[in-house]
Design an enzyme around this catalytic site. Structure first.
Site, mmCIF file in Angstrom:
data_model
loop_
_atom_site.group_PDB
_atom_site.id
_atom_site.type_symbol
_atom_site.label_atom_id
_atom_site.label_comp_id
_atom_site.label_asym_id
_atom_site.label_seq_id
_atom_site.Cartn_x
_atom_site.Cartn_y
_atom_site.Cartn_z
ATOM 1 N N ASP A 91 7.537 -1.287 -7.418
ATOM 2 C CA ASP A 91 8.070 -0.743 -6.394
ATOM 3 C C ASP A 91 7.689 -1.721 -5.331
ATOM 4 O OD1 ASP A 91 8.519 0.834 -3.353
ATOM 5 O OD2 ASP A 91 7.174 1.904 -4.321
ATOM 6 N N TYR A 148 7.006 -3.590 -1.136
ATOM 7 C CA TYR A 148 6.078 -3.283 0.152
ATOM 8 C C TYR A 148 6.587 -4.751 1.350
ATOM 9 C CZ TYR A 148 1.519 -3.113 1.918
ATOM 10 O OH TYR A 148 0.324 -2.714 2.737
ATOM 11 N N HIS A 180 4.874 -1.834 7.917
ATOM 12 C CA HIS A 180 4.533 -0.930 7.658
ATOM 13 C C HIS A 180 3.457 -1.410 6.968
ATOM 14 C CE1 HIS A 180 3.557 2.317 4.854
ATOM 15 N NE2 HIS A 180 3.765 1.287 3.468
ATOM 16 N N ARG A 220 -8.573 -1.663 7.004
ATOM 17 C CA ARG A 220 -9.603 -3.016 7.403
ATOM 18 C C ARG A 220 -8.893 -3.691 8.975
ATOM 19 N NH1 ARG A 220 -5.967 -3.489 2.661
ATOM 20 N NH2 ARG A 220 -4.263 -4.426 4.267
ATOM 21 N N GLU A 259 7.647 8.152 1.804
ATOM 22 C CA GLU A 259 8.192 6.736 1.787
ATOM 23 C C GLU A 259 9.303 6.695 2.576
ATOM 24 O OE1 GLU A 259 3.706 4.885 1.117
ATOM 25 O OE2 GLU A 259 5.040 4.269 -0.306
ATOM 26 N N GLU A 318 12.552 4.278 1.833
ATOM 27 C CA GLU A 318 12.263 3.371 0.518
ATOM 28 C C GLU A 318 14.242 3.392 0.244
ATOM 29 O OE1 GLU A 318 10.202 1.993 -1.982
ATOM 30 O OE2 GLU A 318 8.333 2.846 -1.106
ATOM 31 N N ASP A 326 9.522 7.416 -1.745
ATOM 32 C CA ASP A 326 8.680 7.192 -2.821
ATOM 33 C C ASP A 326 7.429 8.708 -3.009
ATOM 34 O OD1 ASP A 326 6.210 6.624 -4.899
ATOM 35 O OD2 ASP A 326 5.980 4.968 -2.959
ATOM 36 N N ARG A 380 -1.882 10.724 0.097
ATOM 37 C CA ARG A 380 -2.786 9.843 0.290
ATOM 38 C C ARG A 380 -4.503 9.506 -0.083
ATOM 39 N NH1 ARG A 380 0.887 6.228 1.482
ATOM 40 N NH2 ARG A 380 2.506 6.669 2.438
ATOM 41 N N GLN A 394 -4.830 8.359 -3.250
ATOM 42 C CA GLN A 394 -4.279 6.812 -3.320
ATOM 43 C C GLN A 394 -5.514 5.953 -2.428
ATOM 44 O OE1 GLN A 394 -0.999 5.872 -1.222
ATOM 45 N NE2 GLN A 394 -1.213 4.015 -1.595
ATOM 46 N N TYR A 431 -7.633 3.583 -5.790
ATOM 47 C CA TYR A 431 -6.074 2.712 -5.729
ATOM 48 C C TYR A 431 -7.458 1.386 -6.203
ATOM 49 C CZ TYR A 431 -6.836 0.392 -1.454
ATOM 50 O OH TYR A 431 -7.615 -0.631 -0.443
ATOM 51 N N LYS A 459 1.090 8.481 -6.461
ATOM 52 C CA LYS A 459 2.750 7.884 -6.359
ATOM 53 C C LYS A 459 3.202 8.647 -7.620
ATOM 54 C CE LYS A 459 2.524 4.425 -2.780
ATOM 55 N NZ LYS A 459 3.627 4.602 -1.764
ATOM 56 N N THR A 464 9.958 10.864 -7.387
ATOM 57 C CA THR A 464 10.590 10.108 -6.451
ATOM 58 C C THR A 464 10.982 10.487 -6.446
ATOM 59 O OG1 THR A 464 8.807 7.917 -7.423
ATOM 60 C CG2 THR A 464 11.279 7.155 -6.246
ATOM 61 N N THR A 480 8.359 1.359 1.871
ATOM 62 C CA THR A 480 8.721 2.305 3.314
ATOM 63 C C THR A 480 9.242 0.615 4.857
ATOM 64 O OG1 THR A 480 6.325 3.410 2.295
ATOM 65 C CG2 THR A 480 7.554 3.423 4.962
ATOM 66 N N GLU A 486 1.351 6.614 8.717
ATOM 67 C CA GLU A 486 1.417 5.641 10.009
ATOM 68 C C GLU A 486 2.165 7.096 11.381
ATOM 69 O OE1 GLU A 486 4.412 2.160 8.594
ATOM 70 O OE2 GLU A 486 4.935 3.974 7.211
#
Lengths: 437, 437
Positions: free
Chosen positions: B137, B139, B144, B153, B210, B212, B244, B248, B251, B255, B264, B268, B370, B384
């Site tokens: 997968d 990104y 996203h 962050r 997600e 995708e 996907d 959350r 995760q 992660y 995850k 799928t 995503t 999001e």
């Protein structure tokens, strides 16, 4: 976990295959590890085999000798004499145990000798013993996690989740090879040098090994179901050696925020032999944590964990450089550790992996993560041994290494040892770095 | 990339399958996507099929009609009428193109009608169309990555590697299911609540989708070799939709430092249909970056990139709750975006994946990550859309959602649209959340 010892574990047993009775052999009759092989250089089909001394017992060549097997053992044999062991793995512990008992009786001193069913290991070519649908790598050595973490985060070497979560990630199945694998040095991006606007691109300059134990899943679980931790080991077929080759400079630049990718997926080398959990039953060890460590959450805790949750397996890494081959000098030991020092057990890996309903399949492979011990010299990677590449390691022939060079062969070895018992070993997982293409 | 248009793309073509000529159909004769199916509820073997209007053309039932095919098309057909498309995928672009041309001629208005080779899609059951050896997968949506990065962050939403490295990670192959998949809500650990000493354990409370696009690899590369970016698309068989599913809260706790794992790997969901890159040739789009963005490194740059590196595919997510099913009201649209807005192209994903020598195999699946667009409402996940779970989304029937609830069905749709051309679509990738076990 509650594995009972039986006649196959009897330390007094010997084999009519004389080399199996040598004290130095990895493969006495108490071991009987499974692999897939054919005669080297032949176009034969790969088929199941069992290591005995310096020979392979060809499971497709037992002929009439199998007529004395129980029905269950004969059924298991028919699943084991194929080009991959997935069928046998799916058959479950009773089948594995029945076949092991039959093979133990077949190979014992006094039984009819079957020289036509033996192939010298030196004349055998091996393949990955299962079709590996998914490969997961864990991170179960707290010593490795702490040492590596300190290189990246001196203030917080161990992240807050480590003592609660058996951290793992999915790896690449297609690049798993058997001992003897070689691969070109990977190329890729690395962090821009100080002052540079762009990343560097070229062959990896910090190529490393990782000393790991692999766990082959036997019976799986249905998607959506979880495997309770107390039942988890019944889903494990056996263990192997695993080298998780790692490109440290690629890894440092790519791994945020989704983890290692190109730094790991170019090659993973395993031993040809899978030592069954039944063979390892006499070599169980206490699973220990510091008094200050938290108790595992209930889904990771089970009665047998503290007494016998671990496996006492001595692990070793040796390096054979191109110069050593030219000089005909022995490979140099780099590190020694023990699988029993893992913070998370095999059963905990399986239970954690499935707690969310993720389905495991027969032949799936789990890596333990780098098995580093508590002492600096028991680190399971060059990244740790060299303090992040700061210190060179002196080799006996005068060479030095911080990371691997082209032509280097890394050899993993492992053996379970207990006073009064024969040692049972894993053979080798050897792999060689070729120049970048 | 340099894909030429040919007679199969002629917008004036119509089919003797009348429903294929409806302007609203995803499957006009210019599309001809591949899948694997059988009659619903039957014990038939799965075999290859091609969507045409509201029907499936059964590739194992063409009989004498295939005698008019070229040798190359007939060979490709024999690879496509199996229970998985891996053989066809391995055969390469010339074979894919020859079969597409033959099927286009077979299905055109005026050709002999073959009603015995049609199965209504409403009477078909689908399976994952390839044995997926490895699933990766990516990104690739900078929108996203920026929006999600801001939640974690605020000071540095986009990490320094993002504009240089097509970030990716390995996912779980065994839990990939086809549209219609359902799965229990995953359980697992989440971060200790404020003041708590221990992590929380229980069913996921922040379950998300997600949006995708999936990329099925056709021909692979030898281990150790790299696929040059200018040749990369010749290794791509086609595209599908991919959800996907993401937990959350699991995760966020698990992660670091090795990426997403249990968050995850429980499920799928992909569409049953793979739209070939040849079918998508008329819907290529310019690949655009901001003027301030760096040029790709040479191994990720190629002449056709800027003109036609992207695919113009409209993507859409709909939610059908249990209450909506009871009320018999239509599914509610949640987000819309476009695949052309990806920061990294399909060819760049393939080139990056193999630059270190990692071997891809026919049937391997790559996810785009995503696909969120530049506007807030074009976000491809609830994380999001809800601002990290802070804002509820109002649904037309009065329900609200921040994350998914039990009984929710998420439906992905996609279609390539260009004025003057028929639209070609992907059908649906639908999946349903069941209560935790």
């Amino acid at each position: 976990m509650s594995m009972q010892l039986n006649e196959t574990h009897d330390p007094s047993l010997t084999s009519w295959v004389a080399s199996a009775n040598d004290a130095g052999s990895d493969f006495p009759i108490q071991n009987l590890p499974f692999g897939a092989f054919r005669r080297a250089g032949s176009a034969e089909a790969f088929r199941g085999g069992v290591a005995i001394g310096d020979q392979v017992l060809d499971l497709a060549a037992l002929g009439a000798a199998a007529t004395a097997f129980t029905d269950e053992a004969r059924d298991a044999l028919s699943l084991a004499n194929r080009d991959s062991l997935n069928g046998l793995m799916a058959a479950g512990p009773a089948a594995w145990s029945a076949l092991r008992l039959a093979l133990s009786r077949l190979l014992r001193s006094g039984a009819e000798q079957l020289p036509q069913a033996l192939v010298p290991q030196s004349n055998a070519e091996f393949t990955v013993p299962a079709r590996i649908g998914d490969y997961t790598d864990f991170y179960t050595s707290i010593h490795h996690a702490t040492t590596v973490g300190r290189l990246f985060r001196p203030d917080e070497p161990l992240l807050p989740n480590y003592k609660w979560v058996p951290i793992g990630y999915h790896g690449r199945a297609s690049s798993i090879g058997v001992s003897g694998q070689s691969f070109p040095r990977p190329k890729g991006q690395t962090r821009p040098a100080n002052g540079a606007a762009e990343p560097h691109f070229g062959p990896c300059r910090r190529l490393d090994y990782e000393l790991e134990v692999g766990v082959f899943i036997g019976t799986g679980n249905a998607d959506g179901d979880s495997i309770p931790v107390a039942e988890a080991e019944a889903h494990v077929f056996g263990l192997c050696l695993l080298n998780d080759w790692s490109a440290r400079d690629l890894q440092a630049w790519e791994y945020q925020p989704l983890g290692p990718f190109l730094a790991k997926n170019f090659a993973t080398t395993i031993s040809p032999w899978i030592v069954t959990t039944e063979a390892l039953a006499p070599y169980r060890a206490a699973w220990t944590r510091d008094a200050a460590d938290p108790q595992p959450l209930p889904y990771l805790d089970y009665p047998a964990l503290r007494d016998s949750g671990a496996f006492d397996i001595e692990l070793e890494v040796l390096l054979r450089t191109a110069a050593m081959r030219d000089q005909n000098v022995p490979a140099a030991p780099l590190s020694r550790s023990n699988f029993r020092d893992g913070y998370w057990s095999v059963a905990q890996m399986v239970a954690h992996h499935t707690v969310n309903g993720c389905g495991l399949r027969p032949g799936d492979l789990l890596g333990s993560g780098t098995m580093s011990g508590p002492e600096p010299e028991s680190a399971g990677s060059l990244l740790e041994l060299s303090g992040g590449g700061k210190t060179s390691i002196m080799l006996p022939n005068g060479e030095q290494r911080t990371f691997l060079e082209d032509g280097d062969t890394v050899v993993l070895r492992g053996r379970a040892v207990r006073p009064g018992l024969p040692r049972i070993g894993f053979g080798e997982a050897a792999g060689t770095v070729l120049p970048a293409r």
